[in-house]
Design a protein around this motif. Sequence first.
Motif, PDB file in Angstrom:
ATOM      1  N   ALA A 179      -0.657 -35.186 134.315  1.00  0.00           N
ATOM      2  CA  ALA A 179       0.066 -34.312 135.241  1.00  0.00           C
ATOM      3  C   ALA A 179      -0.161 -32.848 134.898  1.00  0.00           C
ATOM      4  CB  ALA A 179       1.554 -34.642 135.209  1.00  0.00           C
ATOM      5  N   ARG A 180      -0.096 -32.506 133.620  1.00  0.00           N
ATOM      6  CA  ARG A 180      -0.287 -31.111 133.229  1.00  0.00           C
ATOM      7  C   ARG A 180      -1.729 -30.650 133.477  1.00  0.00           C
ATOM      8  NH1 ARG A 180       3.803 -32.577 129.441  1.00  0.00           N
ATOM      9  NH2 ARG A 180       2.306 -33.471 127.987  1.00  0.00           N
ATOM     10  N   LEU A 181      -2.696 -31.540 133.249  1.00  0.00           N
ATOM     11  CA  LEU A 181      -4.089 -31.190 133.536  1.00  0.00           C
ATOM     12  C   LEU A 181      -4.290 -30.960 135.027  1.00  0.00           C
ATOM     13  CD1 LEU A 181      -7.032 -30.819 132.709  1.00  0.00           C
ATOM     14  CD2 LEU A 181      -7.323 -33.303 132.868  1.00  0.00           C
ATOM     15  N   ASN A 182      -3.717 -31.829 135.858  1.00  0.00           N
ATOM     16  CA  ASN A 182      -3.803 -31.626 137.305  1.00  0.00           C
ATOM     17  C   ASN A 182      -3.164 -30.302 137.714  1.00  0.00           C
ATOM     18  OD1 ASN A 182      -5.177 -33.995 137.776  1.00  0.00           O
ATOM     19  ND2 ASN A 182      -3.369 -35.164 138.395  1.00  0.00           N
ATOM     20  N   ALA A 183      -2.051 -29.959 137.068  1.00  0.00           N
ATOM     21  CA  ALA A 183      -1.387 -28.682 137.366  1.00  0.00           C
ATOM     22  C   ALA A 183      -2.294 -27.513 137.017  1.00  0.00           C
ATOM     23  CB  ALA A 183      -0.070 -28.589 136.602  1.00  0.00           C
ATOM     24  N   GLU A 184      -2.972 -27.582 135.893  1.00  0.00           N
ATOM     25  CA  GLU A 184      -3.870 -26.501 135.485  1.00  0.00           C
ATOM     26  C   GLU A 184      -5.026 -26.348 136.468  1.00  0.00           C
ATOM     27  OE1 GLU A 184      -5.040 -26.954 131.402  1.00  0.00           O
ATOM     28  OE2 GLU A 184      -2.972 -27.228 130.719  1.00  0.00           O
ATOM     29  N   ILE A 185      -5.587 -27.469 136.936  1.00  0.00           N
ATOM     30  CA  ILE A 185      -6.663 -27.408 137.927  1.00  0.00           C
ATOM     31  C   ILE A 185      -6.144 -26.808 139.225  1.00  0.00           C
ATOM     32  CG2 ILE A 185      -8.251 -28.814 139.308  1.00  0.00           C
ATOM     33  CD1 ILE A 185      -8.288 -30.822 136.952  1.00  0.00           C
ATOM     34  N   PHE A 186      -4.949 -27.204 139.617  1.00  0.00           N
ATOM     35  CA  PHE A 186      -4.323 -26.685 140.831  1.00  0.00           C
ATOM     36  C   PHE A 186      -4.128 -25.172 140.737  1.00  0.00           C
ATOM     37  CE2 PHE A 186      -0.156 -25.923 143.060  1.00  0.00           C
ATOM     38  CZ  PHE A 186      -0.640 -26.064 144.358  1.00  0.00           C
ATOM     39  N   ALA A 222      11.905 -30.747 132.039  1.00  0.00           N
ATOM     40  CA  ALA A 222      13.011 -31.561 131.537  1.00  0.00           C
ATOM     41  C   ALA A 222      13.251 -31.345 130.054  1.00  0.00           C
ATOM     42  CB  ALA A 222      12.734 -33.041 131.800  1.00  0.00           C
ATOM     43  N   SER A 223      12.424 -30.529 129.402  1.00  0.00           N
ATOM     44  CA  SER A 223      12.582 -30.272 127.974  1.00  0.00           C
ATOM     45  C   SER A 223      12.329 -28.794 127.699  1.00  0.00           C
ATOM     46  CB  SER A 223      11.596 -31.124 127.154  1.00  0.00           C
ATOM     47  OG  SER A 223      10.268 -30.685 127.377  1.00  0.00           O
ATOM     48  N   ASP A 224      12.742 -28.353 126.523  1.00  0.00           N
ATOM     49  CA  ASP A 224      12.475 -26.973 126.136  1.00  0.00           C
ATOM     50  C   ASP A 224      10.978 -26.728 125.997  1.00  0.00           C
ATOM     51  OD1 ASP A 224      15.201 -26.801 126.079  1.00  0.00           O
ATOM     52  OD2 ASP A 224      15.376 -26.429 123.924  1.00  0.00           O
ATOM     53  N   ALA A 225      10.254 -27.714 125.449  1.00  0.00           N
ATOM     54  CA  ALA A 225       8.818 -27.542 125.204  1.00  0.00           C
ATOM     55  C   ALA A 225       8.041 -27.365 126.506  1.00  0.00           C
ATOM     56  CB  ALA A 225       8.279 -28.738 124.420  1.00  0.00           C
ATOM     57  N   THR A 226       8.365 -28.154 127.535  1.00  0.00           N
ATOM     58  CA  THR A 226       7.636 -28.001 128.786  1.00  0.00           C
ATOM     59  C   THR A 226       8.021 -26.709 129.508  1.00  0.00           C
ATOM     60  OG1 THR A 226       9.269 -29.453 129.847  1.00  0.00           O
ATOM     61  CG2 THR A 226       7.181 -30.449 129.159  1.00  0.00           C
ATOM     62  N   ALA A 227       9.248 -26.233 129.292  1.00  0.00           N
ATOM     63  CA  ALA A 227       9.625 -24.932 129.852  1.00  0.00           C
ATOM     64  C   ALA A 227       8.805 -23.823 129.212  1.00  0.00           C
ATOM     65  CB  ALA A 227      11.119 -24.690 129.637  1.00  0.00           C
ATOM     66  N   VAL A 228       8.608 -23.907 127.914  1.00  0.00           N
ATOM     67  CA  VAL A 228       7.789 -22.913 127.209  1.00  0.00           C
ATOM     68  C   VAL A 228       6.346 -22.988 127.694  1.00  0.00           C
ATOM     69  CG1 VAL A 228       6.808 -22.354 124.936  1.00  0.00           C
ATOM     70  CG2 VAL A 228       9.272 -22.780 125.182  1.00  0.00           C
ATOM     71  N   TRP A 229       5.827 -24.208 127.869  1.00  0.00           N
ATOM     72  CA  TRP A 229       4.461 -24.367 128.388  1.00  0.00           C
ATOM     73  C   TRP A 229       4.335 -23.744 129.777  1.00  0.00           C
ATOM     74  CZ3 TRP A 229       2.872 -27.247 132.713  1.00  0.00           C
ATOM     75  CH2 TRP A 229       1.493 -27.365 132.864  1.00  0.00           C
ATOM     76  N   ALA A 230       5.328 -23.982 130.646  1.00  0.00           N
ATOM     77  CA  ALA A 230       5.297 -23.413 131.989  1.00  0.00           C
ATOM     78  C   ALA A 230       5.258 -21.888 131.945  1.00  0.00           C
ATOM     79  CB  ALA A 230       6.514 -23.890 132.784  1.00  0.00           C
ATOM     80  N   ALA A 231       6.022 -21.307 131.025  1.00  0.00           N
ATOM     81  CA  ALA A 231       6.017 -19.847 130.886  1.00  0.00           C
ATOM     82  C   ALA A 231       4.630 -19.351 130.485  1.00  0.00           C
ATOM     83  CB  ALA A 231       7.054 -19.418 129.855  1.00  0.00           C
ATOM     84  N   LYS A 239       7.780 -13.564 127.986  1.00  0.00           N
ATOM     85  CA  LYS A 239       7.576 -12.226 127.436  1.00  0.00           C
ATOM     86  C   LYS A 239       6.460 -12.223 126.412  1.00  0.00           C
ATOM     87  CE  LYS A 239      10.061  -8.475 125.112  1.00  0.00           C
ATOM     88  NZ  LYS A 239      11.376  -8.037 124.553  1.00  0.00           N
ATOM     89  N   GLU A 240       6.434 -13.245 125.547  1.00  0.00           N
ATOM     90  CA  GLU A 240       5.395 -13.339 124.520  1.00  0.00           C
ATOM     91  C   GLU A 240       4.014 -13.501 125.140  1.00  0.00           C
ATOM     92  OE1 GLU A 240       4.223 -16.212 120.716  1.00  0.00           O
ATOM     93  OE2 GLU A 240       6.191 -16.368 121.665  1.00  0.00           O
ATOM     94  N   ALA A 241       3.946 -14.188 126.290  1.00  0.00           N
ATOM     95  CA  ALA A 241       2.657 -14.401 126.949  1.00  0.00           C
ATOM     96  C   ALA A 241       2.110 -13.127 127.587  1.00  0.00           C
ATOM     97  CB  ALA A 241       2.792 -15.495 128.007  1.00  0.00           C
ATOM     98  N   GLY A 242       2.953 -12.123 127.769  1.00  0.00           N
ATOM     99  CA  GLY A 242       2.487 -10.847 128.282  1.00  0.00           C
ATOM    100  C   GLY A 242       2.361 -10.764 129.790  1.00  0.00           C
ATOM    101  N   HIS A 243       2.995 -11.666 130.523  1.00  0.00           N
ATOM    102  CA  HIS A 243       2.951 -11.588 131.984  1.00  0.00           C
ATOM    103  C   HIS A 243       3.664 -10.318 132.447  1.00  0.00           C
ATOM    104  CE1 HIS A 243       1.460 -15.638 131.869  1.00  0.00           C
ATOM    105  NE2 HIS A 243       2.602 -16.139 131.420  1.00  0.00           N
ATOM    106  N   THR A 244       3.165  -9.741 133.530  1.00  0.00           N
ATOM    107  CA  THR A 244       3.705  -8.451 133.973  1.00  0.00           C
ATOM    108  C   THR A 244       4.806  -8.585 135.025  1.00  0.00           C
ATOM    109  OG1 THR A 244       1.913  -8.287 135.603  1.00  0.00           O
ATOM    110  CG2 THR A 244       1.567  -7.228 133.459  1.00  0.00           C
TER     111      THR A 244
END
Length: 340
Positions: A138-145, A188-197, A233-238
């Motif tokens: 699912a995450r790989l498909n999201a990245e391709i998308f 659904a988890s803290d880790a996937t929220a961080v990945w999404a950020a 914030k750590e990822a540097g998105h504007t």
Amino acid sequence: MKKIGFLSFGHWSPSPNSGTRTAGDALLQSIDLAVAAEELGADGAYFRVHHFARQLASPFPLLAAVGARTKKIEIGTAVIDMRYENPLYMAEDAGAADLISQGRLQLGISRGSPEQVVDGWRYFGYEPAEGQSDADMARLNAEIFLKALTGQGFAQPNPRPMFPNPPGMLRLEPFSEGLLERIWWGAASDATAVWAARMGMNLQSSTLKFDESGKPFHIQQAEQIRAYRAAWKEAGHTRTPRISVSRSIFALVNDMDRMYFGTGRPEEDQFGYIEPEKRAVFGRGYTGEPDRLIEELRQDEAIAEADTLLLTVPNQLGVAYNAHVIESILKHVAPGLGWR
């Protein structure tokens, strides 16, 4: 100020007590409810996607139809299960729906939840690569998308095409400028929220979360949101990210409300297992007279952290009643909390 929309699962049942007895009823009433919500001043019309179930399943025809019937309201999903999706075909569908709505699409995607059948994505022709889980797929498909939504060319053009090509590598069409910034990840988890950020997606947090501390749901969810913001914030998105939470909230303002929802039973979080060895916490609902709701909702830390609130609606009770449910929150509750 807080954006307030509705979230419909689009249930339908042939039961005589159901206002949506067929899939057609659920789809057509979803469109009508979005129109009614826009007229009431709501900010969003969102739809859940579940496969192999008597619920909404194929979102893009519905999103396009809602986009054609409305003018201002945000139109979205919460969420599309990326285990079932061809990300490139999905990018074309999303681009078309966004252009029809003139840039109002807010597309929620995710790894998805347990479904009606075992490994339903296999019936759609998808298999995780060796050594990967379905969540990895699912995450790989999201990245391709996401990459497809950048509009960058990646496909080698035919030297003798049927129609003239623009110069360079070809991208998917139709391309909708700005849609990439309106993609959300349901975490659904803290880790996937961080990945999404880190991936630059907005955050959708539902009424269910994996239990990671034993704390009350709204506190765990608020902590997840704060972890997401720190990672963003750590990822540097504007740009400033969007964050939504979902809640079941019913204001009791007439006898029909009290008949449907005035049970008097205490509402509290529930802990259980949605997958083997994965304990989850299900957030409580809120039901009561408007003044009581205002006081209780004021204590919900996650709602305070979010910029968008999605109200889950009982769609089988019909368009008129669900419009009333939405209006009751907008009129009797939101002003008392400073949301309107």
